[in-house]
Design a protein around this motif. Structure first.
Motif, PDB file in Angstrom:
ATOM      1  N   VAL A 103      33.019  61.960  28.622  1.00 39.24           N
ATOM      2  CA  VAL A 103      32.181  60.761  29.524  1.00 39.24           C
ATOM      3  C   VAL A 103      30.829  61.402  30.359  1.00 39.24           C
ATOM      4  O   VAL A 103      30.004  60.956  30.286  1.00 39.24           O
ATOM      5  CB  VAL A 103      33.278  59.873  30.156  1.00 39.24           C
ATOM      6  CG1 VAL A 103      32.499  58.953  31.176  1.00 39.24           C
ATOM      7  CG2 VAL A 103      33.992  59.111  29.288  1.00 39.24           C
ATOM      8  N   TRP A 104      31.628  62.532  31.046  1.00 34.08           N
ATOM      9  CA  TRP A 104      30.789  63.197  32.013  1.00 34.08           C
ATOM     10  C   TRP A 104      29.437  63.861  31.132  1.00 34.08           C
ATOM     11  O   TRP A 104      28.472  63.789  31.460  1.00 34.08           O
ATOM     12  CB  TRP A 104      31.243  64.427  32.731  1.00 34.08           C
ATOM     13  CG  TRP A 104      30.542  65.130  33.513  1.00 34.08           C
ATOM     14  CD1 TRP A 104      29.987  64.755  34.795  1.00 34.08           C
ATOM     15  CD2 TRP A 104      30.108  66.337  33.130  1.00 34.08           C
ATOM     16  NE1 TRP A 104      29.084  65.777  35.274  1.00 34.08           N
ATOM     17  CE2 TRP A 104      29.105  66.664  34.193  1.00 34.08           C
ATOM     18  CE3 TRP A 104      30.030  67.364  32.341  1.00 34.08           C
ATOM     19  CZ2 TRP A 104      28.265  67.951  34.119  1.00 34.08           C
ATOM     20  CZ3 TRP A 104      29.331  68.382  32.084  1.00 34.08           C
ATOM     21  CH2 TRP A 104      28.412  68.649  33.082  1.00 34.08           C
ATOM     22  N   TYR A 105      29.804  64.373  30.118  1.00 34.90           N
ATOM     23  CA  TYR A 105      28.706  65.116  29.315  1.00 34.90           C
ATOM     24  C   TYR A 105      27.872  64.278  28.900  1.00 34.90           C
ATOM     25  O   TYR A 105      26.568  64.455  28.837  1.00 34.90           O
ATOM     26  CB  TYR A 105      29.674  65.882  28.047  1.00 34.90           C
ATOM     27  CG  TYR A 105      28.590  66.683  27.211  1.00 34.90           C
ATOM     28  CD1 TYR A 105      27.773  67.638  27.472  1.00 34.90           C
ATOM     29  CD2 TYR A 105      28.335  65.997  26.063  1.00 34.90           C
ATOM     30  CE1 TYR A 105      26.864  68.092  26.549  1.00 34.90           C
ATOM     31  CE2 TYR A 105      27.286  66.418  24.847  1.00 34.90           C
ATOM     32  CZ  TYR A 105      26.627  67.595  25.325  1.00 34.90           C
ATOM     33  OH  TYR A 105      25.885  68.111  24.447  1.00 34.90           O
ATOM     34  N   SER A 106      28.314  63.251  28.083  1.00 43.59           N
ATOM     35  CA  SER A 106      27.385  62.179  27.513  1.00 43.59           C
ATOM     36  C   SER A 106      26.624  61.416  28.649  1.00 43.59           C
ATOM     37  O   SER A 106      25.368  61.018  28.497  1.00 43.59           O
ATOM     38  CB  SER A 106      28.227  61.190  26.595  1.00 43.59           C
ATOM     39  OG  SER A 106      29.109  60.414  27.303  1.00 43.59           O
ATOM     40  N   GLY A 107      27.365  61.303  29.554  1.00 43.30           N
ATOM     41  CA  GLY A 107      26.653  60.392  30.907  1.00 43.30           C
ATOM     42  C   GLY A 107      25.465  61.257  31.303  1.00 43.30           C
ATOM     43  O   GLY A 107      24.454  60.512  31.423  1.00 43.30           O
ATOM     44  N   TYR A 108      25.744  62.712  31.651  1.00 46.43           N
ATOM     45  CA  TYR A 108      24.699  63.654  32.053  1.00 46.43           C
ATOM     46  C   TYR A 108      23.502  63.711  31.122  1.00 46.43           C
ATOM     47  O   TYR A 108      22.262  63.620  31.598  1.00 46.43           O
ATOM     48  CB  TYR A 108      25.397  64.977  32.188  1.00 46.43           C
ATOM     49  CG  TYR A 108      24.439  66.084  32.712  1.00 46.43           C
ATOM     50  CD1 TYR A 108      24.112  65.768  34.063  1.00 46.43           C
ATOM     51  CD2 TYR A 108      24.046  66.736  31.967  1.00 46.43           C
ATOM     52  CE1 TYR A 108      23.073  66.928  34.650  1.00 46.43           C
ATOM     53  CE2 TYR A 108      22.901  67.975  32.335  1.00 46.43           C
ATOM     54  CZ  TYR A 108      22.817  67.875  33.551  1.00 46.43           C
ATOM     55  OH  TYR A 108      21.760  68.870  34.064  1.00 46.43           O
ATOM     56  N   ASN A 109      23.734  63.804  29.752  1.00 45.66           N
ATOM     57  CA  ASN A 109      22.814  63.680  28.874  1.00 45.66           C
ATOM     58  C   ASN A 109      22.020  62.496  28.770  1.00 45.66           C
ATOM     59  O   ASN A 109      20.668  62.477  28.344  1.00 45.66           O
ATOM     60  CB  ASN A 109      23.550  64.184  27.453  1.00 45.66           C
ATOM     61  CG  ASN A 109      23.579  65.578  27.477  1.00 45.66           C
ATOM     62  OD1 ASN A 109      22.812  66.441  27.406  1.00 45.66           O
ATOM     63  ND2 ASN A 109      24.816  66.317  27.325  1.00 45.66           N
ATOM     64  N   PHE A 110      22.520  61.482  28.934  1.00 53.97           N
ATOM     65  CA  PHE A 110      21.807  60.258  29.083  1.00 53.97           C
ATOM     66  C   PHE A 110      20.984  60.198  30.052  1.00 53.97           C
ATOM     67  O   PHE A 110      19.828  59.821  29.964  1.00 53.97           O
ATOM     68  CB  PHE A 110      22.795  58.734  28.938  1.00 53.97           C
ATOM     69  CG  PHE A 110      22.052  57.489  29.215  1.00 53.97           C
ATOM     70  CD1 PHE A 110      21.532  57.096  27.922  1.00 53.97           C
ATOM     71  CD2 PHE A 110      22.198  57.070  30.336  1.00 53.97           C
ATOM     72  CE1 PHE A 110      21.027  55.936  27.995  1.00 53.97           C
ATOM     73  CE2 PHE A 110      21.693  55.530  30.216  1.00 53.97           C
ATOM     74  CZ  PHE A 110      21.040  55.214  29.170  1.00 53.97           C
ATOM     75  N   VAL A 111      21.226  60.234  31.195  1.00 52.18           N
ATOM     76  CA  VAL A 111      20.466  60.490  32.313  1.00 52.18           C
ATOM     77  C   VAL A 111      19.357  61.397  32.303  1.00 52.18           C
ATOM     78  O   VAL A 111      18.143  60.985  32.495  1.00 52.18           O
ATOM     79  CB  VAL A 111      21.295  60.575  33.557  1.00 52.18           C
ATOM     80  CG1 VAL A 111      20.382  60.679  34.991  1.00 52.18           C
ATOM     81  CG2 VAL A 111      22.220  59.497  33.779  1.00 52.18           C
TER      82      VAL A 111
ATOM     83  N   GLY B  89      18.258  62.571  29.572  1.00 51.34           N
ATOM     84  CA  GLY B  89      17.455  62.262  28.316  1.00 51.34           C
ATOM     85  C   GLY B  89      16.376  60.950  28.857  1.00 51.34           C
ATOM     86  O   GLY B  89      15.130  60.839  28.166  1.00 51.34           O
ATOM     87  N   LEU B  90      16.738  60.382  29.793  1.00 48.51           N
ATOM     88  CA  LEU B  90      15.807  59.225  30.365  1.00 48.51           C
ATOM     89  C   LEU B  90      14.427  60.073  30.962  1.00 48.51           C
ATOM     90  O   LEU B  90      13.395  59.401  31.065  1.00 48.51           O
ATOM     91  CB  LEU B  90      16.360  58.184  31.428  1.00 48.51           C
ATOM     92  CG  LEU B  90      17.552  57.521  30.546  1.00 48.51           C
ATOM     93  CD1 LEU B  90      18.234  56.416  31.874  1.00 48.51           C
ATOM     94  CD2 LEU B  90      17.103  56.622  29.754  1.00 48.51           C
ATOM     95  N   GLN B  91      14.862  61.223  31.495  1.00 46.56           N
ATOM     96  CA  GLN B  91      13.780  61.812  32.403  1.00 46.56           C
ATOM     97  C   GLN B  91      12.956  62.645  31.298  1.00 46.56           C
ATOM     98  O   GLN B  91      11.797  62.664  31.341  1.00 46.56           O
ATOM     99  CB  GLN B  91      14.289  62.567  33.573  1.00 46.56           C
ATOM    100  CG  GLN B  91      13.437  63.473  34.107  1.00 46.56           C
ATOM    101  CD  GLN B  91      13.779  64.288  35.351  1.00 46.56           C
ATOM    102  OE1 GLN B  91      14.906  64.327  35.575  1.00 46.56           O
ATOM    103  NE2 GLN B  91      13.036  64.769  36.282  1.00 46.56           N
ATOM    104  N   PHE B  92      13.825  63.464  30.454  1.00 49.96           N
ATOM    105  CA  PHE B  92      13.092  64.255  29.509  1.00 49.96           C
ATOM    106  C   PHE B  92      13.301  63.838  28.161  1.00 49.96           C
ATOM    107  O   PHE B  92      14.278  64.099  27.464  1.00 49.96           O
ATOM    108  CB  PHE B  92      13.581  65.512  29.511  1.00 49.96           C
ATOM    109  CG  PHE B  92      13.470  66.234  31.136  1.00 49.96           C
ATOM    110  CD1 PHE B  92      12.277  66.682  31.571  1.00 49.96           C
ATOM    111  CD2 PHE B  92      14.474  66.437  31.817  1.00 49.96           C
ATOM    112  CE1 PHE B  92      11.989  67.343  32.707  1.00 49.96           C
ATOM    113  CE2 PHE B  92      14.413  66.800  33.296  1.00 49.96           C
ATOM    114  CZ  PHE B  92      13.120  67.134  33.513  1.00 49.96           C
ATOM    115  N   ALA B  93      12.712  62.964  27.800  1.00 52.41           N
ATOM    116  CA  ALA B  93      12.873  62.069  26.455  1.00 52.41           C
ATOM    117  C   ALA B  93      12.593  63.056  25.072  1.00 52.41           C
ATOM    118  O   ALA B  93      11.776  64.005  25.069  1.00 52.41           O
ATOM    119  CB  ALA B  93      11.772  60.927  26.293  1.00 52.41           C
TER     120      ALA B  93
END
Length: 168
Positions: A100-108, A110-114
């Motif tokens: 959850v931490w890993y996917s949440g971190y990558n999601f956030v 990824g919003l900055q660096f699409a």
């Protein structure tokens, strides 16, 4: 509320499965008529990824996932089901929490660096939301089962004291 969440996860996984199958079918038909539908491959891949994470959460909630239990059953005969279940659920909850931490971190991030897909123009990092949702649901189930085992309300069989479902 729990029943609603289970049905929602099931419906979302079924929707992504239908989307994957229909886009693959469209791709096959379009290939026969030499129509350019490059986006169908990406759409089916994105739908498949989302479906897998949601369906795995559904399988965890329903206790329909695969479990190799030869070693844990051997140990449980010696020290008891409750200790093995507590250990097992702690490991599962820890893994789910890290994911959850890993996917949440990558999601956030990824919003900055699409990371934009070429055919659809879709930010592929948004797929981490499905991963976060799936592992989050699994973590909640494993945490409630762990609390039930530790407080004595669970029977130590890795199902949190839930009644067995009948198979048709």
């Amino acid at each position: 509320m729990r029943h609603f969440a289970i049905r929602l996860i099931y419906a979302a996984a079924a929707l992504f499965l239908a989307l994957m199958v229909s886009s693959l079918m469209l791709q096959i038909v379009a290939r026969e008529f030499k129509l350019p539908v490059d986006w169908t491959e990406e759409m089916s891949r994105f739908a498949f990824i989302s479906m897998v994470f949601l369906a795995s959460a559904y399988a965890t909630i329903k206790r329909r996932h695969l479990r190799v239990s030869v070693f844990s059953d051997f140990i449980a005969r010696r020290i008891g089901n409750r200790a093995v279940a507590a250990f097992h659920l702690t490991i599962l909850f820890g893994f789910d929490s890290v994911m959850v931490w890993y996917s949440g971190y990558n999601f956030v991030d990824g919003l900055q660096f699409a990371n934009i897909s070429p055919a659809l123009g879709f930010n592929q990092n948004i797929l981490f939301a499905a991963m976060c949702l799936g592992f989050g649901a699994s973590a909640l189930v494993n945490l409630t089962d762990l609390v039930a085992v530790l407080t004595g309300r669970g029977d130590g069989t890795l199902d949190g004291g839930r009644p067995k479902e009948r198979h048709a």
